[in-house]
Scaffold this active site. Sequence first.
Site: not given
Length: 360
Positions: A37, A326, A329
């Site tokens: 991600s 977050d 990330h």
Amino acid sequence: MANTFPLFLRSLCLFPLFFLANCSSPLAPALYVFGDSLVDSGNNNFLNTTVKANYKPYGIDFAAGPTGRFTNGNTFADFLAQYLGLPFVPPYLGLSKAEKSKTITGMNYASGSAGILQESGKTYGTNLPLKEQIEFFQKTVDHYLPKNFETNDELSQYLSKSIFGVEIGNNDYFANYLQPAYYNSSYLYNPMQFSGLLLKELKQHLQDLYNLGARKFVVFNIMALGCTPAELYIKNLTSGCAEDVNQIVSLYNEGLPDMLQELNASLQCSTFVLGDIYGFIYDLSQNPYKYGFTDRGPCCVIDYSTYLCQEDVTPCVNRTSNIFWDTGHRSQQTNLLLATDCFSGTTQCTPLNILQLMQK
Ligand SMILES: *[C@@H]1O[C@H](CO)[C@@H](O)[C@H](O)[C@H]1NC(C)=O
Ligand SMILES: *[C@@H]1O[C@H](CO)[C@@H](O)[C@H](O)[C@H]1NC(C)=O
Ligand SMILES: *[C@@H]1O[C@H](CO)[C@@H](O)[C@H](O)[C@H]1NC(C)=O
Ligand SMILES: *[C@@H]1O[C@H](CO)[C@@H](O)[C@H](O)[C@H]1NC(C)=O
Ligand SMILES: *[C@@H]1O[C@H](CO)[C@@H](O)[C@H](O)[C@H]1NC(C)=O
């Protein structure tokens, strides 16, 4: 398909590009991205998983809004593409067959929650493990790219000049080894054995990429997971880092440089750059002010059932103050610092930065 232009004349035409190095030219025609991600640009939008970032406030600082990027703005891969003078690298799963056939500036196969191992991250739904990412790249090389080149030789030259970015392994710990309630890996392997398993598997996949034509690699180690808001939350820490977690992932990071050097030595005309995201995140956590950060916590408001941002909830005002967007990330600002140093600095990417890698 056959190129009738005499070979020696073509060589003469190309000659000015080749005077800097033996193996290839100083230009990077494309950026191919593999990983999780941290560099996904939207592949997970097309998968059945809860690990998605295609809603607000993700993308709040990105011109196109929420796209599936797991940050407020640009990812590391976006900044790198900009530095290379290339367009943003589109997610493979988001392209039609016609678009895939025309895309020669690179594609992104990265997938949120994915790891080196097939099973990593699967409690959240489907993802593209590294093996499947490389299978899609193989399809790209075998089926889509040849439409753009007269000869196989030209395709090989193009691939040998392209940059291959690989940022993976975080989920083999975060969404596998460190979650014994859902994954059996920590019962089957001690931390040393597990890191060895991951490195062996990664080595095979990097070799697969080489066999498909890749020559210039930028491979990241695993970040200081113990310093992420996610692990601080899990370990109920308000300061410092979860050093037990950092120690476990460090075993992998200690083995990675040797493995890359082995590949660099055994695969002809290959160059492997190591991206030290562990050291970078650790230093940021210890010395946020040095880099202009004031906040080690997440910027968006977190849904702790997914560790992602709560949908449609307003995030922090000063988004350049946070290391993390977050719970896991990097913020756009952190991605910018990382990409800038990796591209032309001397700290995060060794033994060469990406500018130097392009001249190999
Ligand atoms: C998506 O995954 C969920 C949970 O695993 C499953 O119940 C559902 O049937 C899946 N949906 C599709 C379209 O495959
Ligand atoms: C461990 O889990 C994986 C998948 O989650 C499964 O395929 C494997 O059989 C399990 N191994 C053992 C020894 O339980
Ligand atoms: C977390 O730590 C705080 C003190 O820092 C303590 O009051 C609280 O009970 C802890 N919670 C858990 C679940 O351990
Ligand atoms: C990689 O291999 C090249 C020769 O192909 C060599 O010049 C270079 O020093 C090697 N780099 C590393 C990090 O081993
Ligand atoms: C936002 O954060 C940056 C970096 O810490 C700081 O320079 C700037 O003054 C802050 N802006 C506001 C409006 O707080």
